[in-house]
Design a protein around this motif. Structure first.
Motif, mmCIF file in Angstrom:
data_model
loop_
_atom_site.group_PDB
_atom_site.id
_atom_site.type_symbol
_atom_site.label_atom_id
_atom_site.label_comp_id
_atom_site.label_asym_id
_atom_site.label_seq_id
_atom_site.Cartn_x
_atom_site.Cartn_y
_atom_site.Cartn_z
ATOM 1 N N GLY A 104 -11.191 4.437 -6.714
ATOM 2 C CA GLY A 104 -12.225 3.492 -6.538
ATOM 3 C C GLY A 104 -12.555 2.572 -7.782
ATOM 4 N N ARG A 105 -11.829 2.954 -8.943
ATOM 5 C CA ARG A 105 -12.235 2.089 -10.429
ATOM 6 C C ARG A 105 -10.894 1.427 -11.026
ATOM 7 N N TYR A 106 -9.917 2.055 -10.726
ATOM 8 C CA TYR A 106 -8.633 1.429 -11.479
ATOM 9 C C TYR A 106 -7.923 0.056 -10.801
ATOM 10 N N ASN A 107 -7.826 -0.722 -11.784
ATOM 11 C CA ASN A 107 -7.153 -1.878 -11.337
ATOM 12 C C ASN A 107 -5.402 -2.060 -11.718
ATOM 13 N N LEU A 108 -4.886 -2.211 -10.676
ATOM 14 C CA LEU A 108 -3.247 -2.262 -10.981
ATOM 15 C C LEU A 108 -3.169 -3.621 -11.815
ATOM 16 N N PHE A 109 -2.324 -3.665 -12.770
ATOM 17 C CA PHE A 109 -2.009 -4.827 -13.772
ATOM 18 C C PHE A 109 -3.446 -5.481 -14.216
ATOM 19 N N SER A 110 -4.384 -4.407 -14.456
ATOM 20 C CA SER A 110 -5.696 -4.820 -15.021
ATOM 21 C C SER A 110 -6.304 -5.981 -14.184
ATOM 22 N N ILE A 111 -5.966 -6.275 -12.963
ATOM 23 C CA ILE A 111 -6.419 -7.208 -12.040
ATOM 24 C C ILE A 111 -6.728 -6.689 -10.635
ATOM 25 N N LEU A 112 -5.900 -6.129 -10.111
ATOM 26 C CA LEU A 112 -5.948 -5.690 -8.583
ATOM 27 C C LEU A 112 -6.447 -4.293 -8.482
ATOM 28 N N PRO A 113 -7.631 -4.293 -7.798
ATOM 29 C CA PRO A 113 -8.318 -2.867 -7.697
ATOM 30 C C PRO A 113 -7.518 -2.032 -6.459
ATOM 31 N N VAL A 114 -7.329 -0.794 -6.979
ATOM 32 C CA VAL A 114 -6.553 0.064 -5.978
ATOM 33 C C VAL A 114 -7.459 -0.235 -4.489
ATOM 34 N N ALA A 115 -8.625 -0.141 -4.490
ATOM 35 C CA ALA A 115 -9.183 -0.419 -2.926
ATOM 36 C C ALA A 115 -8.869 -1.462 -2.296
ATOM 37 N N VAL A 116 -8.535 -2.532 -2.781
ATOM 38 C CA VAL A 116 -7.770 -3.632 -2.282
ATOM 39 C C VAL A 116 -6.536 -3.540 -1.730
ATOM 40 N N VAL A 117 -5.779 -2.783 -2.691
ATOM 41 C CA VAL A 117 -4.312 -2.576 -2.219
ATOM 42 C C VAL A 117 -4.254 -1.754 -0.660
ATOM 43 N N LEU A 118 -5.351 -0.574 -0.906
ATOM 44 C CA LEU A 118 -5.506 0.172 0.384
ATOM 45 C C LEU A 118 -5.761 -0.656 1.676
ATOM 46 N N MET A 119 -6.720 -1.489 1.276
ATOM 47 C CA MET A 119 -7.050 -2.361 2.452
ATOM 48 C C MET A 119 -5.897 -2.962 3.083
ATOM 49 N N ALA A 120 -5.084 -3.793 2.034
ATOM 50 C CA ALA A 120 -3.781 -4.430 2.355
ATOM 51 C C ALA A 120 -2.832 -3.719 3.189
ATOM 52 N N VAL A 121 -2.600 -2.565 2.739
ATOM 53 C CA VAL A 121 -1.907 -1.729 3.409
ATOM 54 C C VAL A 121 -2.199 -1.296 4.750
ATOM 55 N N VAL A 122 -3.554 -0.755 4.930
ATOM 56 C CA VAL A 122 -4.188 -0.590 6.390
ATOM 57 C C VAL A 122 -4.182 -1.751 7.124
ATOM 58 N N ALA A 123 -4.388 -2.860 6.463
ATOM 59 C CA ALA A 123 -4.350 -4.157 7.470
ATOM 60 C C ALA A 123 -2.831 -4.325 7.935
ATOM 61 N N ILE A 124 -1.884 -4.131 7.263
ATOM 62 C CA ILE A 124 -0.412 -4.775 7.540
ATOM 63 C C ILE A 124 0.132 -3.415 8.579
ATOM 64 N N VAL A 125 -0.187 -2.240 8.293
ATOM 65 C CA VAL A 125 0.328 -1.193 9.127
ATOM 66 C C VAL A 125 -0.412 -1.132 10.416
ATOM 67 N N LEU A 126 -1.751 -1.520 10.557
ATOM 68 C CA LEU A 126 -2.430 -1.754 11.791
ATOM 69 C C LEU A 126 -1.837 -3.072 12.741
ATOM 70 N N PHE A 127 -1.634 -3.915 11.760
ATOM 71 C CA PHE A 127 -1.246 -5.306 12.697
ATOM 72 C C PHE A 127 0.278 -4.948 13.120
ATOM 73 N N VAL A 128 1.128 -4.651 12.381
ATOM 74 C CA VAL A 128 2.177 -4.193 12.884
ATOM 75 C C VAL A 128 2.111 -3.397 14.274
ATOM 76 N N LEU A 129 1.472 -2.210 14.036
ATOM 77 C CA LEU A 129 1.311 -1.477 14.783
ATOM 78 C C LEU A 129 0.656 -2.033 16.343
ATOM 79 N N THR A 130 -0.628 -2.733 16.027
ATOM 80 C CA THR A 130 -0.942 -3.278 17.486
ATOM 81 C C THR A 130 -0.438 -4.428 17.874
#
Length: 351
Positions: free
Chosen positions: A189-215
């Motif tokens: 919940g607190r770490y930022n990849l490359f000091s910019i991109l929050p891990v939570a946003v990465v998780l959101m993107a992964v969920v969105a891509i996986v479910l988009f492909v699935l559905t």
């Protein structure tokens, strides 16, 4: 007397009229399809003009991080909507997952590697309970998930006698909780990849891509929508609607638990008030998604865009010092507008 030339002129005029009407209809369709994106662009330009700090990378990442949990939960709602159902328990699952993760680490002294799978399994089990009530016992989905929502809302308070979970808290048996949050868990919940991109946003993107492909790109996705459109026909075609519905509610439960994990990692305590507005915000994002690209059906891309749309709007209003008590009104106005655009202005006037 009407001449042949008059008839030809009338026919040409009628054809012209139909042509103009057709072109206007095409333009209207494209405007409705891109309306949410146009409004989003207009908000970005307007808020930037009023407050230049709005468009900074740090603030945009803050917006995405703020909407990440809502978007993840809303993606789960979208899957249940696809099968013709509705999951009212997602907010309670997320809140219970916050408490479960906190309890596992602070009271049971588990680390992140044990806590995360445990909480995700908890979400899957609740999804199975919802599916059992709806599919096997044939309880209407709204009633079943509402009952589970109340059940979880009370259950999460029992182990701590209604208190939030933190290091040093006094348990109901009089002992003290001596555990602490695993630092690696807090990174979610607190770490930022490359000091910019929050891990939570990465998780959101992964969920969105996986479910988009699935559905949208798999046979399972087509069957999910077929179940929601005509369950009997889907069953007669040889698909197991029981398994499809169960699958949808399990996905919803797991994603709600994932949202709870992100909240717990961000807050660093088991807050009994967490998840209070998650249900309504997630439902709003999923319904706004119906207006994206004028699809008029549940879709993961639209849901993510809907969550971002609301997040941008609320962040911009906050930066302009708009009163906090107007936020729910604004969210309601946006939802009404999106639904009116989709079902009112979007329908064929000839019908």
């Amino acid at each position: 007397m009407t001449t042949i030339d008059d008839d030809r002129f009338a026919a040409a005029a009628a054809q012209d009229g139909r042509g103009v009407k057709g072109r206007l209809a095409v333009v209207g369709h494209h405007l409705r399809a891109g309306a949410v994106f146009l409004l989003l662009l207009a908000m970005l330009v307007g808020f930037t003009a009023a407050q230049p700090a709005f468009i900074t990378i740090a603030n945009l990442m803050s917006i995405l991080q703020a909407v990440s949990v809502v978007a993840i939960l809303a993606a789960g709602v979208t899957v249940t909507l696809a099968v013709g159902g509705f999951d009212l328990s997602i907010g309670a699952i997320a809140a219970s997952s916050v408490m479960a993760a906190s309890y596992a680490m602070i009271v049971w002294h588990l680390d992140a590697l044990a806590t995360v799978p445990l909480v995700l399994t908890f979400g899957a089990v609740i999804g199975l309970v919802n599916a059992f009530l709806i599919v096997r016992l044939r309880v209407p989905d709204l009633l079943a998930t509402l009952a589970v929502m109340f059940l979880l809302s009370g259950l999460q308070l029992i182990p701590t006698a209604g208190r939030s979970i933190s290091t040093g808290m006094v348990l109901p048996d009089g002992s003290k909780a001596t555990g602490a949050f695993d630092p690696s868990f807090l990174l979610i919940g607190r770490y930022n990849l490359f000091s910019i991109l929050p891990v939570a946003v990465v998780l959101m993107a992964v969920v969105a891509i996986v479910l988009f492909v699935l559905t949208e790109r798999t046979r399972i996705g087509r069957l999910l929508f077929a179940t929601g459109g005509n369950e009997l026909a889907t069953r007669l075609a040889g698909a197991s609607t029981t398994r499809l519905k169960t699958f949808a509610y399990v996905i919803s439960g797991v994603l709600a638990a994932l949202g709870g994990i992100v909240i717990a990692a961000r807050v660093g305590r088991g807050d009994v008030s967490s998840g209070g507005s998650l249900l309504m915000d997630s439902v709003a994002a999923a319904l706004i998604g119906y207006a994206v690209l004028n699809l008029r059906r549940p879709n993961v891309l639209g849901t993510i865009v809907g969550a971002v749309f609301v997040g941008v709007l609320l962040n911009g209003l906050t930066m302009l010092n708009a009163p906090y008590y107007t936020q729910d009104f604004v969210k309601g106005a946006v939802l009404v507008g999106a639904l009116a655009l989709t079902y009112g202005l979007g329908r064929n006037p000839d019908r």
